[in-house]
Enzyme design. Structure first.
Site, short mmCIF file in Angstrom:
data_model
loop_
_atom_site.label_atom_id
_atom_site.label_comp_id
_atom_site.label_asym_id
_atom_site.label_seq_id
_atom_site.Cartn_x
_atom_site.Cartn_y
_atom_site.Cartn_z
CG LEU A 76 58.12 10.21 -33.32
CD1 LEU A 76 57.96 10.05 -34.99
CD2 LEU A 76 59.71 10.64 -33.01
CG ASP A 77 57.62 16.40 -29.96
OD1 ASP A 77 57.52 15.85 -28.73
OD2 ASP A 77 58.79 17.40 -29.85
CB ALA A 78 51.44 16.71 -31.84
CB THR A 80 58.05 15.29 -34.65
OG1 THR A 80 58.43 16.17 -33.84
CG2 THR A 80 59.36 14.61 -35.08
NE ARG A 178 59.75 21.29 -30.29
CZ ARG A 178 58.38 21.21 -30.10
NH1 ARG A 178 57.54 19.86 -29.88
NH2 ARG A 178 57.59 22.50 -30.08
#
Length: 270
Positions: A76-78, A80, A178
């Site tokens: 997961l993105d930082a 998110t 995104r």
């Protein structure tokens, strides 16, 4: 030995465990934690490195489970938050990694955008690839090097300013949701790479559900992260997300309680 219902890393708030069985453990990843290679030491927010360090230190949450191995299966993105799945063995890592690769893992996110999308439901299948002009950023790439990407979107709620969207990515490309929302004309709220940042808000993206048929037992599993605090940040009413069909670890929240995770910084990594 009684088990904790959270990963307890020194110097930061406990990270809730949403689900656990013999093969995997799922957490509710807070915003801010990065999933970068263990060897990358340029940040104190390296979640895998912090977990590995805690296991080596024989901290109680790991010792009570006799854990010697715990690796993230996906990313997961930082910024998110939400459901993050870890493997307890190399065998489970291979089996569940293949499940993600073969698209047998159902992933559900909630995304907040500003204004109203052009349509209530749609699919974006634009291919993606790294942006050569901006390190760490992705772009639509229609060349032979672009990777197939597909996300299904559905509007759930709207208020005076924002729209809440359910996003279900079929593929798992970097920044896929995104980029696909930005290309659809509805960038995610407070997305510094593909939209704009506004003071008082944070990235409007949360992973709320993973669902799959267990590779070893063949039983259906649904892992759900609470969303109430996330919805409240953007002025939305709470909504019902399918509950887990099998829960091996109970979260220490009272029924109906939905605690917002703290942003206490994690410990420094040596």
């Amino acid at each position: 030995m009684a088990k904790t219902n959270a990963i307890e890393l020194p110097g930061c708030d406990p990270i809730p465990i949403l689900y656990e069985d013999r093969s995997v453990l799922a957490i509710d990843k807070p915003r801010g934690w990065m999933l970068v290679p263990h060897t990358w030491r340029k940040t104190n927010w390296n979640l895998q490195a912090a977990i590995d360090s805690s296991i080596r230190a024989d901290e109680f949450w790991a010792r009570s489970r006799n854990l010697k191995y715990l690796r993230h299966i996906h990313r997961l993105d930082a910024d998110t938050s939400g459901v993050m799945l870890f493997a307890k063995s190399e065998g489970a890592m291979r089996a569940f990694g293949e499940m993600f690769e073969s698209r047998r893992m159902e992933k559900t996110y909630l995304a907040v955008v500003e204004g109203q999308p052009r349509q209530p439901e749609w699919t974006c299948a634009l291919p993606l690839g790294p942006d050569p002009k901006h390190f760490g950023k992705m772009r639509v790439d229609s060349s032979e090097e672009g990777k197939e990407s597909e996300t299904h979107f559905r509007v759930l709620q709207s208020n005076e300013r924002f729209t809440l969207i359910e996003a279900k990515p079929l593929t798992g490309r970097t920044h896929q949701i995104r980029v696909h929302l930005a290309e659809s004309g509805s960038p995610i709220m407070c997305d510094e790479l593909y939209g704009r940042v506004e003071k008082g808000y944070r990235l409007g993206l949360r992973a709320v559900r993973l669902a799959y048929k267990d590779t070893f037992t063949r039983r259906p599993v649904s892992i759900v992260a609470p969303a109430g605090w996330f919805l409240k940040e953007f002025g939305f009413a709470n909504l019902e997300i399918s509950r887990p069909e099998k829960v091996a670890v109970k979260v220490d929240n009272k029924p109906g309680e939905d605690k917002k995770p703290s942003l206490t910084p994690p410990p420094a990594q040596n």
